[in-house]
Design a protein around this motif. Structure first.
Motif, short mmCIF file in Angstrom:
data_model
loop_
_atom_site.label_atom_id
_atom_site.label_comp_id
_atom_site.label_asym_id
_atom_site.label_seq_id
_atom_site.Cartn_x
_atom_site.Cartn_y
_atom_site.Cartn_z
N MET A 1 0.86 -1.19 0.00
CA MET A 1 0.00 0.00 0.00
C MET A 1 0.89 1.23 0.00
O MET A 1 1.85 1.32 0.76
CB MET A 1 -0.90 0.02 1.24
N VAL A 2 0.56 2.17 -0.86
CA VAL A 2 1.31 3.41 -0.95
C VAL A 2 0.37 4.56 -0.59
O VAL A 2 -0.68 4.73 -1.22
CB VAL A 2 1.89 3.61 -2.37
N TYR A 3 0.75 5.32 0.41
CA TYR A 3 -0.04 6.47 0.85
C TYR A 3 0.42 7.68 0.05
O TYR A 3 1.58 8.09 0.13
CB TYR A 3 0.16 6.68 2.35
N ASP A 4 -0.45 8.24 -0.74
CA ASP A 4 -0.12 9.35 -1.63
C ASP A 4 -1.19 10.44 -1.54
O ASP A 4 -1.93 10.70 -2.49
CB ASP A 4 0.01 8.82 -3.07
N PRO A 5 -1.29 11.12 -0.38
CA PRO A 5 -2.37 12.10 -0.19
C PRO A 5 -2.28 13.29 -1.13
O PRO A 5 -3.31 13.90 -1.45
CB PRO A 5 -2.22 12.52 1.27
N ASN A 6 -1.09 13.62 -1.61
CA ASN A 6 -0.95 14.77 -2.51
C ASN A 6 -1.00 14.35 -3.98
O ASN A 6 -0.75 15.17 -4.86
CB ASN A 6 0.36 15.50 -2.22
#
Length: 155
Positions: A119-124
């Motif tokens: 899982m990759v967290y990429d909020p931007n």
């Protein structure tokens, strides 16, 4: 001049690699590591990093820009040949996020022990929507160097 992986293709994410990062890892007091540049007729075409912990050698990172699994198989074969030179290494392990690398490891006789999703967290939303795979390897997390100061085999 080393051939480093890059995210030039909008379908593959790559964690940053450079000589400074590998030099930093080489000073880690809990592991021994060896970096190998792979050349073809004197021209750099890839590399691999071996990490040694009690009883085990790990292909912590490997890269060749070719998407052909046979090219990756040659790369892993070179890594295996170098790892076998260490009499204390009874097992060789690795992980691979890229399909050609996974295929090559299996072709080299490695056993697939488990498959996990990343899982990759990429909020931007910095990653492209066309992202299809991630070049994730042992060097990208603590599995590169963690050990219990005694052999702990996977197989």
């Amino acid at each position: 001049h080393t051939v480093w992986p890059s995210s030039e293709s909008s379908t593959m994410a790559v964690f940053h690699r450079d000589a400074g990062g590998f030099a930093y890892l080489s000073r880690c007091p809990v592991i021994r590591s060896a970096f190998y540049q792979v050349r073809n007729k004197g021209i750099p075409v890839g590399y691999f990093l071996l990490v040694y912990v009690p009883g085990q050698a790990r292909i912590a990172d490997a890269w060749i820009p070719d998407r052909d699994p046979q090219s990756w198989q040659k790369l892993f074969t070179l890594a295996e040949q170098e790892a076998r030179k260490d009499p204390a290494a009874a097992e060789l392990t690795s992980i691979a996020g890229l399909a050609p690398a996974r295929e090559a490891l299996l072709a080299c006789g490695f056993q697939s022990m488990k498959e996990e999703q990343l899982m990759v967290y990429d909020p931007n939303r910095l990653l492209p929507s066309s992202l299809a795979e991630t070049n994730f390897q042992l060097v990208d997390n603590d599995a590169c160097y963690l050990h219990e100061n005694r052999p702990a085999y996977q197989t």
